[in-house]
Design an enzyme around this catalytic site. Structure first.
Site, PDB file in Angstrom:
ATOM      1  N   SER A  95      -8.932  -8.354  30.051  1.00 25.82           N
ATOM      2  CA  SER A  95      -8.524  -8.990  28.784  1.00 25.82           C
ATOM      3  C   SER A  95      -8.164 -10.456  29.002  1.00 25.82           C
ATOM      4  CB  SER A  95      -7.306  -8.268  28.216  1.00 25.82           C
ATOM      5  OG  SER A  95      -6.803  -8.961  27.088  1.00 25.82           O
ATOM      6  N   TYR A 143       0.617  -3.896  28.419  1.00 29.62           N
ATOM      7  CA  TYR A 143      -0.841  -4.039  28.348  1.00 29.62           C
ATOM      8  C   TYR A 143      -1.307  -5.139  29.301  1.00 29.62           C
ATOM      9  CZ  TYR A 143      -5.447  -4.862  26.162  1.00 29.62           C
ATOM     10  OH  TYR A 143      -6.786  -5.029  25.924  1.00 29.62           O
TER      11      TYR A 143
END
Ligand code: NAD
Length: 266
Positions: free
Chosen positions: A155, A168
């Site tokens: 990400s 995350y």
């Protein structure tokens, strides 16, 4: 001398006959990648927790004349990863490429509002799931005595942050840290491993994180290319990394974010 075989080669699809496994292949980025792999001639195994989505993607590929195999599996479970790879081998006899893309946002909120169980869940899917997949995929390549390519979805949040992203971001940062070692360990066996670090991509996950689409306006404003990413923007890079065109690329985490993370005045 130009032969018939030579000219056929010119027109050959880039992944003709290759066997690809895509996790999280029923929706969003995984679906777009699965369709892109199939377009390049690959046989595509799709894994996900929910059968309806992966069967729908497989159905699209088969309807277009391709080969696809949906397998229900939870990537955080070692037994499921083993069963998944066994199902691919049982059906296609081999594995050449894996796109370990399944992931969850988890409880996206400030750290004091997260429980340790929330943290464990994100780590179980986004880190442990990727670690398990890499381990068993490489064992498969070695058993075949073949080259192989692994791509994982990381990400842009390993290069930035959002309020709420701590667990995350940690899970994705860990997979950026993980792959260079694996690239070193198996480079001589012809195995390449890379991550794609998408920017904000218009998928069910992105939509689930906001009240409505107007929340994306600041991201679009900040992105040099002037739009949100689409699943195909990532799927096409996942294909490229799997082709021989990327033969000298390994151990890298590649930002594909339309320039969003470039620091500086817009
Ligand atoms: P998505 O929610 O459509 O896709 C995630 C997929 O993973 C779903 O199909 C889901 O069923 C599957 N999945 C989740 N947990 C699983 C498990 N335990 N076992 C098997 N499958 C599981 O969203 P997406 O945006 O396409 O996400 C794909 C990947 O991209 C994820 O790893 C995500 O973290 C990453 N990512 C997304 C964005 C974005 O803005 N959309 C940005 C950066 C990274």
């Amino acid at each position: 001398m130009t032969t018939h075989t030579d000219s056929a080669h010119i027109l050959q699809k880039r992944l003709e006959g290759k066997v690809v496994l895509v996790t999280g292949g029923g929706t969003g980025i995984g679906r777009a990648a699965a369709l892109a792999y199939a377009r390049e001639g690959a046989k595509v195994a799709l894994a996900g927790r929910r059968s309806a989505e992966i069967e729908a993607t497989a159905g699209e590929i088969i309807a277009a004349g391709g080969e696809a195999l949906p397998v229900v599996a939870d990537v955080s479970l070692e037994e499921d990863i083993r069963r998944l790879i066994a199902a691919v081998i049982a059906r296609y006899g081999r594995l050449d490429i894996a796109f370990n893309n399944a992931g969850i946002l988890g409880n996206f909120s400030p750290i004091t509002q997260q429980s340790s169980a929330d943290f464990d869940q994100v780590i179980a899917v986004n880190l442990r799931g990727v670690w398990l997949a890499i381990k068993y995929e490489i064992e498969t390549f070695l058993a075949q005595n073949s080259a192989g390519v692994i791509i994982n979805t990381s990400s842009w949040l390993t290069h930035g942050a959002l309020a709420g992203s701590s667990s995350y971001s940690a899970s994705k940062g860990a997979i950026d840290a993980l792959i260079p070692a694996v690239a070193l360990e198996y480079g001589r066996q012809g195995i390449r491993i890379n991550n794609i670090n998408p920017g904000i991509i218009e998928t069910p996950m992105a939509h689930s994180s906001v009240a409505d689409a107007s929340a994306f306006a600041p991201f679009i404003e900040h992105t040099p290319v002037g739009r949100m990413g689409q699943p195909e923007d990532i799927g096409d890079v996942a294909v490229w990394l799997a082709t021989d065109e990327a033969r000298f690329v390994t151990g890298q985490s590649l930002l594909v974010d339309g320039g969003y993370t470039i620091a500086g005045i817009r």
